[in-house]
Design a protein around this motif. Sequence first.
Motif, PDB file in Angstrom:
ATOM      1  N   ILE B 372       4.324  46.805 113.977  1.00  0.00           N
ATOM      2  CA  ILE B 372       5.377  47.765 113.661  1.00  0.00           C
ATOM      3  C   ILE B 372       4.918  49.141 114.125  1.00  0.00           C
ATOM      4  N   LEU B 373       5.770  49.781 114.888  1.00  0.00           N
ATOM      5  CA  LEU B 373       5.463  51.139 115.324  1.00  0.00           C
ATOM      6  C   LEU B 373       6.460  52.077 114.662  1.00  0.00           C
ATOM      7  N   SER B 374       5.965  52.986 113.852  1.00  0.00           N
ATOM      8  CA  SER B 374       6.849  53.924 113.176  1.00  0.00           C
ATOM      9  C   SER B 374       6.679  55.299 113.815  1.00  0.00           C
ATOM     10  N   ILE B 375       7.776  55.829 114.282  1.00  0.00           N
ATOM     11  CA  ILE B 375       7.688  57.095 115.009  1.00  0.00           C
ATOM     12  C   ILE B 375       8.197  58.249 114.154  1.00  0.00           C
ATOM     13  N   ARG B 376       7.423  59.265 114.028  1.00  0.00           N
ATOM     14  CA  ARG B 376       7.760  60.518 113.359  1.00  0.00           C
ATOM     15  C   ARG B 376       7.939  60.383 111.869  1.00  0.00           C
ATOM     16  N   SER B 377       8.801  59.466 111.498  1.00  0.00           N
ATOM     17  CA  SER B 377       9.187  59.466 110.113  1.00  0.00           C
ATOM     18  C   SER B 377       8.259  58.580 109.296  1.00  0.00           C
ATOM     19  N   ASP B 378       7.819  59.091 108.162  1.00  0.00           N
ATOM     20  CA  ASP B 378       7.204  58.214 107.194  1.00  0.00           C
ATOM     21  C   ASP B 378       8.366  57.657 106.406  1.00  0.00           C
ATOM     22  N   PHE B 379       8.684  56.396 106.634  1.00  0.00           N
ATOM     23  CA  PHE B 379       9.903  55.888 106.030  1.00  0.00           C
ATOM     24  C   PHE B 379       9.870  55.949 104.512  1.00  0.00           C
ATOM     25  N   TYR B 380       8.683  56.018 103.962  1.00  0.00           N
ATOM     26  CA  TYR B 380       8.606  56.166 102.506  1.00  0.00           C
ATOM     27  C   TYR B 380       9.261  57.461 102.053  1.00  0.00           C
ATOM     28  N   GLU B 381       9.420  58.406 102.983  1.00  0.00           N
ATOM     29  CA  GLU B 381      10.067  59.658 102.599  1.00  0.00           C
ATOM     30  C   GLU B 381      11.527  59.704 102.993  1.00  0.00           C
ATOM     31  N   THR B 382      11.857  59.135 104.144  1.00  0.00           N
ATOM     32  CA  THR B 382      13.242  59.237 104.583  1.00  0.00           C
ATOM     33  C   THR B 382      14.078  58.049 104.107  1.00  0.00           C
ATOM     34  N   HIS B 383      13.540  56.845 104.290  1.00  0.00           N
ATOM     35  CA  HIS B 383      14.245  55.630 103.876  1.00  0.00           C
ATOM     36  C   HIS B 383      13.257  54.793 103.054  1.00  0.00           C
ATOM     37  N   PRO B 384      13.012  55.213 101.821  1.00  0.00           N
ATOM     38  CA  PRO B 384      11.889  54.634 101.067  1.00  0.00           C
ATOM     39  C   PRO B 384      11.919  53.126 100.911  1.00  0.00           C
ATOM     40  N   VAL B 385      13.087  52.550 100.750  1.00  0.00           N
ATOM     41  CA  VAL B 385      13.113  51.111 100.510  1.00  0.00           C
ATOM     42  C   VAL B 385      12.794  50.337 101.800  1.00  0.00           C
ATOM     43  N   PHE B 386      13.152  50.905 102.933  1.00  0.00           N
ATOM     44  CA  PHE B 386      12.720  50.318 104.207  1.00  0.00           C
ATOM     45  C   PHE B 386      11.195  50.456 104.308  1.00  0.00           C
ATOM     46  N   GLY B 387      10.684  51.562 103.817  1.00  0.00           N
ATOM     47  CA  GLY B 387       9.234  51.738 103.758  1.00  0.00           C
ATOM     48  C   GLY B 387       8.583  50.596 102.990  1.00  0.00           C
ATOM     49  N   MET B 388       9.237  50.155 101.905  1.00  0.00           N
ATOM     50  CA  MET B 388       8.685  49.052 101.117  1.00  0.00           C
ATOM     51  C   MET B 388       8.713  47.743 101.905  1.00  0.00           C
ATOM     52  N   VAL B 389       9.732  47.592 102.745  1.00  0.00           N
ATOM     53  CA  VAL B 389       9.797  46.397 103.592  1.00  0.00           C
ATOM     54  C   VAL B 389       8.606  46.396 104.552  1.00  0.00           C
ATOM     55  N   VAL B 390       8.345  47.554 105.133  1.00  0.00           N
ATOM     56  CA  VAL B 390       7.215  47.661 106.049  1.00  0.00           C
ATOM     57  C   VAL B 390       5.916  47.340 105.304  1.00  0.00           C
ATOM     58  N   ASN B 391       5.810  47.853 104.094  1.00  0.00           N
ATOM     59  CA  ASN B 391       4.626  47.586 103.298  1.00  0.00           C
ATOM     60  C   ASN B 391       4.429  46.087 103.075  1.00  0.00           C
ATOM     61  N   GLN B 392       5.533  45.395 102.806  1.00  0.00           N
ATOM     62  CA  GLN B 392       5.411  43.952 102.596  1.00  0.00           C
ATOM     63  C   GLN B 392       4.988  43.243 103.872  1.00  0.00           C
ATOM     64  N   ALA B 393       5.511  43.736 105.005  1.00  0.00           N
ATOM     65  CA  ALA B 393       5.113  43.130 106.274  1.00  0.00           C
ATOM     66  C   ALA B 393       3.616  43.308 106.474  1.00  0.00           C
ATOM     67  N   VAL B 394       3.136  44.499 106.143  1.00  0.00           N
ATOM     68  CA  VAL B 394       1.715  44.789 106.350  1.00  0.00           C
ATOM     69  C   VAL B 394       0.863  43.979 105.381  1.00  0.00           C
ATOM     70  N   LYS B 395       1.257  43.998 104.110  1.00  0.00           N
ATOM     71  CA  LYS B 395       0.391  43.391 103.107  1.00  0.00           C
ATOM     72  C   LYS B 395       0.522  41.881 103.037  1.00  0.00           C
ATOM     73  N   ARG B 396       1.729  41.379 103.217  1.00  0.00           N
ATOM     74  CA  ARG B 396       1.911  39.938 103.055  1.00  0.00           C
ATOM     75  C   ARG B 396       1.839  39.200 104.374  1.00  0.00           C
ATOM     76  N   ALA B 397       2.460  39.796 105.418  1.00  0.00           N
ATOM     77  CA  ALA B 397       2.492  39.078 106.687  1.00  0.00           C
ATOM     78  C   ALA B 397       1.365  39.541 107.600  1.00  0.00           C
ATOM     79  N   GLY B 398       0.588  40.514 107.137  1.00  0.00           N
ATOM     80  CA  GLY B 398      -0.542  40.970 107.935  1.00  0.00           C
ATOM     81  C   GLY B 398      -0.142  41.703 109.201  1.00  0.00           C
ATOM     82  N   ALA B 399       1.003  42.380 109.156  1.00  0.00           N
ATOM     83  CA  ALA B 399       1.450  43.103 110.351  1.00  0.00           C
ATOM     84  C   ALA B 399       0.532  44.272 110.636  1.00  0.00           C
ATOM     85  N   LYS B 400       0.434  44.601 111.920  1.00  0.00           N
ATOM     86  CA  LYS B 400      -0.321  45.781 112.333  1.00  0.00           C
ATOM     87  C   LYS B 400       0.661  46.947 112.332  1.00  0.00           C
TER      88      LYS B 400
END
Lengths: 133, 823
Positions: B372-400
């Motif tokens: 996952i490449l996130s550009i500019r925005s920390d989604f936890y600040e702009t779209h926080p719940v999408f940020g949580m999706v990214v977190n799950q990808a990182v923590k559960r699916a081991g995404a980079k």
Amino acid sequence: MIKEFIQGLSITFKHLLPGHSTTVQYPKVKLQPSDRFRGLHRLVPSHDRAKCVACYLCPTVCPAKCITVESAENEKGEKYPRVYQIDLLRCIFCGYCVEACPVEAIEMTGNYELANYHRDDFVFDKQRLLNTK
Amino acid sequence: MVNLTIDGTQVTVPKSFTIYQAAEQIGIKIPVLCYAKKLLPFGACRVCLVEVEQMKGRLIPSCTTPVTEGMVVTTSSDEILKVRKTVLEFLLVNHVIECPVCDKGGECELQDLTYELEVVTNRFVGEKFDHPTDESNPFIERNMNRCVLCGRCVRVCDEIVSYGSYSFVERGFETKIATAFDRGLDCEFCGQCVSMCPVGALLPRPFKFKARPWQLKHVDSVCGYCGNGCTVTFGVKDNQVQTIRFNDKNGVNDGNLCIRGRFGYSYVNSDQRLTRPLVRKNGELVEADWEEALTAVAEGMNRGKGTGIISGARLSNEEFLLLKEVAAAAGTTNLDHSGGECYKGLTEGVQQVLGLSASTGTFPQVEDADVILSIRSDFYETHPVFGMVVNQAVKRAGAKLLVVSDKKGKFTKLPNAETLLGKPGTEVNILNAICAVLLESGKAVTEGVAGLDELKQSLTDYAPARVAEQTGVSVEAIEAAAEQLAAAEKGAILLGYGLSYTANSRELGIAAANLALLSGLADQDEAGLYVCGEKANSQGAIDLGILPGESGLGVQAMLDAAARGSLGALYIVGEDPLTSFPDGAKVEAALKGAEFVVVQDLFLSPTAQAADVVLPAASFAEKDGTFTNAERRIQRLRAGIKSPGEALTDFAIFASLLEKLGAAASAATPGETFAGLGRLNDAYAGIDLNAIGPQGVVWGGEHLQPKVRNLVPVSGREPLTTRYQLITGSALYHSGTTTTHAKGPLEAVPEPYVELSREDAAELQLAEGDQLRIKGNGAEIRLKAKIGARLPKGVLFAPNHFPGTGLNRLYKGEAAVVVELNK
Ligand code: SF4
Ligand code: SF4
Ligand code: SF4
Ligand code: SF4
Ligand code: SF4
Ligand code: FES
């Protein structure tokens, strides 16, 4: 047959004798209702407030939907009924509220003399219910 | 697949299922307490015990035990019930039972289980818990005397939110859930833990003692703040939104919300709301009736010289359609929305490269992405719940996770995250460099792609070594990022944009889309490129073309024209440009220069105060309609309450205004209007409003393939070299200016601030909370200093939500503002 007839009538006549009448001369004479009588409600006080904790069980169970409760937090952080009100014109005196109350904060008294002149007078607010004897 | 028998019924389920899930599939309900669908199995409570024939003699927890072939399971027998009952008795030994005053009463899972299993007495006695209640924050009350140690709060805060507030402390009977050093809760207050707690141990404070759960009317709608489009379920009583209820059945957010969605609803009940139209008479705004106000508006728009219409991006799709009809009736093509300042550029950039003006995939597709490449925005600040999706990808699916940004954020701290921290405004340079590496190494996907030679030509200026020097990101990091993106099987590039940051929008859109093409992400079957608008219906505004028509003026041109006195009327709907637009001085000049200004809003905002007519509008909680979120999901809004006073929905206002302008609305209700959206955008044609179910409808399908494949050369910019530069943006807790009227977000972040690094603070001898004078672009403002570790040296960050700070005197839309600082 005539014997039974006289026997029966004698009971009737006995009741006609002075001192045997069952009619109560209300309002000069008032009956004491039984303990289980379901009359006007009373809110039980506890220390400086009503015992009621505004759990909303009585308005929920009330089939006539005549109880209004509004809960709030007092200075001590306790839940209390900011508003507690019963509309007696709608109450059917079923006593469900008393049964539902988890803290025995509401009771029914023997007071059955509830006639009044104005509709508004039948709305018993918290203070009136606390004052009920 | 695995076959097993549960209570005599044969069932076939995937290997990954637990006994509990298998039973659920055939409608057998096993009681649970610590299990929660969205969390990993934990096995703490033992309420879900079942008997498995193969393991005769002992009972096993069904929520953690995976199914195996040929298992024979019994979920209910006298013995099982007896054991379950005992488990509950144990739980109730030290539980302080105070259901009458516990706000959970009526929906408490412990209460329900106790009732169901008829636990009427307790054979065990013990000391009751006696912990003090944690009321150290205004959002969440923690009463650990009611805690059953299920660990759901601990897990949700870690697994999904990734804040990590709680942990188990002590042992045995002393075990409890505590925050760091037991100091009380101080977190980002998303309230996920509250929604997960099965008992009354964690409760929302704004709802304390307000009502019983069964008294609330539930209305499912969509959060009106950001483009994430979370389902919010209003708990309504007495025509007020009393609380937001947990709902994981509807929508795309799985019951997750951020602080804004969960605690930011109070502005709809605010007594500051406008309740009557206002008309300026003798220089004063005075109350008027609708007839008078609308007549004035129609006259003002007909006065010649033309009208300009600027809309916010929180109107419903149906209202947008009517707004276009209003523009047509007023004979103007000067129509634009606030996203015209920012998100539009992004979509135009992507359009040039991929022929699309929206995200290619949906949010859930990111859950199992590998890069996952996130550009500019920390989604936890702009779209926080999408940020949580990214977190799950990182923590559960081991995404980079790769982050290209000018400041650190929560994403930076996630495990597996690599932050390419560049100088402000240089994101395009970095993306170009990644493209250059891809092409250089031969890993780029170039089949069927046009414009390759031109791009290659232009990328000669963006050799990694040069970009590294410019931006401060290392060559290795750039190369590694390119490699990871090229190797991605299911990659996602995320790009979020909002009014608080408008520079480079088109360029960044192009650069990201180029990268999506070259790395092959755009051609995957799932995920791909995500462009996320700031506001609840930013995407709808783009889809339906709330943009300048033929020879029409865009926002900036309108403001310029108005300031010059060559625009007769300005009609501003649902936006406070004076506060939120870059270059406030220009907005002010425009409001002065326009002969006639109408503002339609919920509050008497600074812009409204400068208007000639102010129309009171309805909030999102008061209207029906649809929003389209950042993944193209069309979801239904439902009115939960009535508007205060005479306030009307934007839909109703537009309809009446149309009549005044001698036209008629094309449909009478939002419901009927929906069918007309197809006229504005083919993708909306053929969608039946009634077919929009709990999960909404994603227009164009779950995934969009690029329509074209044109690489477009795009240039980045040289970073500023001054000692200090200021960037603006959005802070979690707030969204646009609306949240500054909402109690919750205001309690978390009550006032404007400027954030700077420890180093800079030390150099300026500044302490937290000191006033800092910031001079730039010929203006000077004062802000409270907030010192943190997020920002690199020399960079300052100020959120743009607050009226009256004058931030947009300094900030005129540039990527970073050269500033001087004084104490
Ligand atoms: S049931 Fe008892 S405690 Fe609850 S609201 Fe009624 S009177 Fe008050
Ligand atoms: S947590 Fe549940 S069982 Fe405990 S007091 Fe609250 S409602 Fe009653
Ligand atoms: S509110 Fe959110 S961040 Fe705070 S403890 Fe609960 S889950 Fe964690
Ligand atoms: S606070 Fe609630 S969610 Fe957390 S462990 Fe206790 S009961 Fe479970
Ligand atoms: S503000 Fe955005 S992320 Fe937060 S609840 Fe609302 S839609 Fe969801
Ligand atoms: S639900 Fe299975 S152990 Fe708690």
